[in-house]
Design a protein around this motif. Sequence first.
Motif, mmCIF file in Angstrom:
data_model
loop_
_atom_site.group_PDB
_atom_site.id
_atom_site.type_symbol
_atom_site.label_atom_id
_atom_site.label_comp_id
_atom_site.label_asym_id
_atom_site.label_seq_id
_atom_site.Cartn_x
_atom_site.Cartn_y
_atom_site.Cartn_z
ATOM 1 N N PHE A 210 1.302 -1.164 -0.285
ATOM 2 C CA PHE A 210 -0.223 -0.211 0.010
ATOM 3 C C PHE A 210 1.198 1.011 0.120
ATOM 4 N N TYR A 211 2.196 1.078 1.122
ATOM 5 C CA TYR A 211 2.817 1.863 0.974
ATOM 6 C C TYR A 211 3.435 2.355 0.177
ATOM 7 N N GLU A 212 4.282 1.362 -0.366
ATOM 8 C CA GLU A 212 5.388 1.633 -1.492
ATOM 9 C C GLU A 212 4.753 1.801 -2.989
ATOM 10 N N LYS A 213 3.137 1.807 -3.549
ATOM 11 C CA LYS A 213 2.562 1.861 -4.468
ATOM 12 C C LYS A 213 1.534 2.305 -4.945
ATOM 13 N N LEU A 214 0.342 1.573 -3.609
ATOM 14 C CA LEU A 214 -0.617 1.597 -3.527
ATOM 15 C C LEU A 214 -1.092 3.362 -3.428
ATOM 16 N N LEU A 215 -0.573 3.897 -3.042
ATOM 17 C CA LEU A 215 -1.212 5.445 -1.547
ATOM 18 C C LEU A 215 -0.479 6.381 -3.382
ATOM 19 N N LYS A 216 0.102 6.074 -3.935
ATOM 20 C CA LYS A 216 1.747 6.808 -4.450
ATOM 21 C C LYS A 216 0.650 7.409 -5.713
ATOM 22 N N LEU A 217 -0.435 6.528 -6.511
ATOM 23 C CA LEU A 217 -1.106 6.253 -7.579
ATOM 24 C C LEU A 217 -1.994 7.596 -7.574
ATOM 25 N N LYS A 218 -2.049 7.992 -6.440
ATOM 26 C CA LYS A 218 -2.605 9.051 -6.509
ATOM 27 C C LYS A 218 -2.854 10.760 -7.224
ATOM 28 N N ALA A 219 -0.979 10.434 -7.093
ATOM 29 C CA ALA A 219 -1.284 11.624 -7.451
ATOM 30 C C ALA A 219 0.083 11.201 -9.241
ATOM 31 N N LEU A 220 -0.155 10.297 -9.329
ATOM 32 C CA LEU A 220 0.128 9.934 -10.582
ATOM 33 C C LEU A 220 -0.530 9.388 -11.807
ATOM 34 N N MET A 221 -2.022 9.860 -11.640
ATOM 35 C CA MET A 221 -3.249 9.606 -12.321
ATOM 36 C C MET A 221 -2.737 10.715 -13.673
ATOM 37 N N LYS A 222 -3.063 10.192 -15.033
ATOM 38 C CA LYS A 222 -2.625 11.064 -16.246
ATOM 39 C C LYS A 222 -3.833 11.813 -16.422
ATOM 40 N N THR A 223 -4.888 11.465 -16.783
ATOM 41 C CA THR A 223 -5.932 11.898 -17.327
ATOM 42 C C THR A 223 -7.075 12.983 -16.048
ATOM 43 N N SER A 224 -7.472 14.059 -16.382
ATOM 44 C CA SER A 224 -8.512 14.102 -15.512
ATOM 45 C C SER A 224 -9.292 13.884 -14.897
ATOM 46 N N ALA A 225 -10.190 12.475 -15.623
ATOM 47 C CA ALA A 225 -10.944 11.868 -15.436
ATOM 48 C C ALA A 225 -10.944 10.767 -14.167
ATOM 49 N N GLY A 226 -8.929 10.403 -14.294
ATOM 50 C CA GLY A 226 -8.733 9.374 -13.571
ATOM 51 C C GLY A 226 -8.589 10.126 -12.534
ATOM 52 N N ALA A 227 -7.337 11.157 -12.324
ATOM 53 C CA ALA A 227 -7.222 12.426 -10.949
ATOM 54 C C ALA A 227 -8.679 12.580 -9.860
ATOM 55 N N GLN A 228 -9.733 12.566 -10.298
ATOM 56 C CA GLN A 228 -10.879 13.129 -9.758
ATOM 57 C C GLN A 228 -11.195 11.508 -9.003
ATOM 58 N N ILE A 229 -11.176 10.818 -9.767
ATOM 59 C CA ILE A 229 -12.253 9.639 -9.418
ATOM 60 C C ILE A 229 -10.970 8.618 -8.405
ATOM 61 N N ALA A 230 -9.823 9.025 -8.239
ATOM 62 C CA ALA A 230 -8.505 8.546 -7.571
ATOM 63 C C ALA A 230 -8.695 8.905 -6.105
ATOM 64 N N ALA A 231 -9.303 10.379 -6.201
ATOM 65 C CA ALA A 231 -8.997 11.396 -5.064
ATOM 66 C C ALA A 231 -10.492 10.490 -3.644
ATOM 67 N N LYS A 232 -10.639 9.406 -4.042
ATOM 68 C CA LYS A 232 -12.536 9.286 -3.048
ATOM 69 C C LYS A 232 -12.116 7.790 -2.811
ATOM 70 N N ARG A 233 -11.025 7.012 -3.532
ATOM 71 C CA ARG A 233 -11.496 5.788 -3.041
ATOM 72 C C ARG A 233 -9.303 5.902 -2.367
ATOM 73 N N HIS A 234 -8.379 6.548 -2.751
ATOM 74 C CA HIS A 234 -7.666 7.402 -1.898
ATOM 75 C C HIS A 234 -7.813 7.478 -0.228
ATOM 76 N N GLU A 235 -8.722 7.895 -0.073
ATOM 77 C CA GLU A 235 -9.125 8.131 0.944
ATOM 78 C C GLU A 235 -9.467 7.016 1.842
#
Length: 252
Positions: A210-235
């Motif tokens: 989780f700490y080495e990969k999964l929690l980093k993915l929110k900041a690595l999204m490349k499309t605006s739609a992907g970034a929006q979707i990622a925020a709530k799942r990250h939380e």
Amino acid sequence: MTVNAQASFPPDVVAAAEDFVRCELAAVDASHDFAHIQRVRANARNLAQLEGLNAGAMALVDLAALLHDVRDWKYSGNHDATTEAVTTFLAGQGLDSETISRVTHIISKVGFKEELAGSNGSGAEPVPALSLEAAIVQDADRCELRKGELRKPLEHRILDAIGAIGIARCFTFGGAKHRVLYDPEVPPREGLSKEQYMAGGAQSTTINHFYEKLLKLKALMKTSAGAQIAAKRHEFMEQYLQQFHNEWNGLA
């Protein structure tokens, strides 16, 4: 490399690719099975439509999403196995070398390990910009939607690499690889390099993932739609980890 192809692939090529992928992934655990491919593919189509790709580019995105986990290095142990297998398959279907190169280029940029290449995992050096097609498939592999839900409220969208399904897949994969669930004496690796990530080894635990990969993915999204979707799942993942540590330490 932006794709400007004008035509979709013949239905028999797509059908053959679906059969090929089903066969290739038949023995893979549920974290990377054909159901995962179906979700990634549906999301890639939705993101491609939102980004306004033409029919040819959408067809390449669809085919790359379908083929992206064939003989993945996490299972094959060979970094080149995916490209070799996909190239051989597509050549056998009569596709020209330029088209095959475009598909394999997209696939080569999907994995998290590529985010670590060239930066030693520290983020000190920028990762080269992706083509829009590669960015779409990468985001699709990390945050997946139900088909037809692109314009519905974000809280109803399903993610695969992060969020509830991402958590389930993480533990499924960890179990399949016989990883230790958690060891408080083994801290997450900081500044993880591509080589360290691919090597895994004794230091790799499921919770550390989780700490080495999964929690980093929110900041690595490349499309605006992907970034929006990622925020709530990250939380949601952060809340889960807090509960996990509380229970581990007898505090909940």
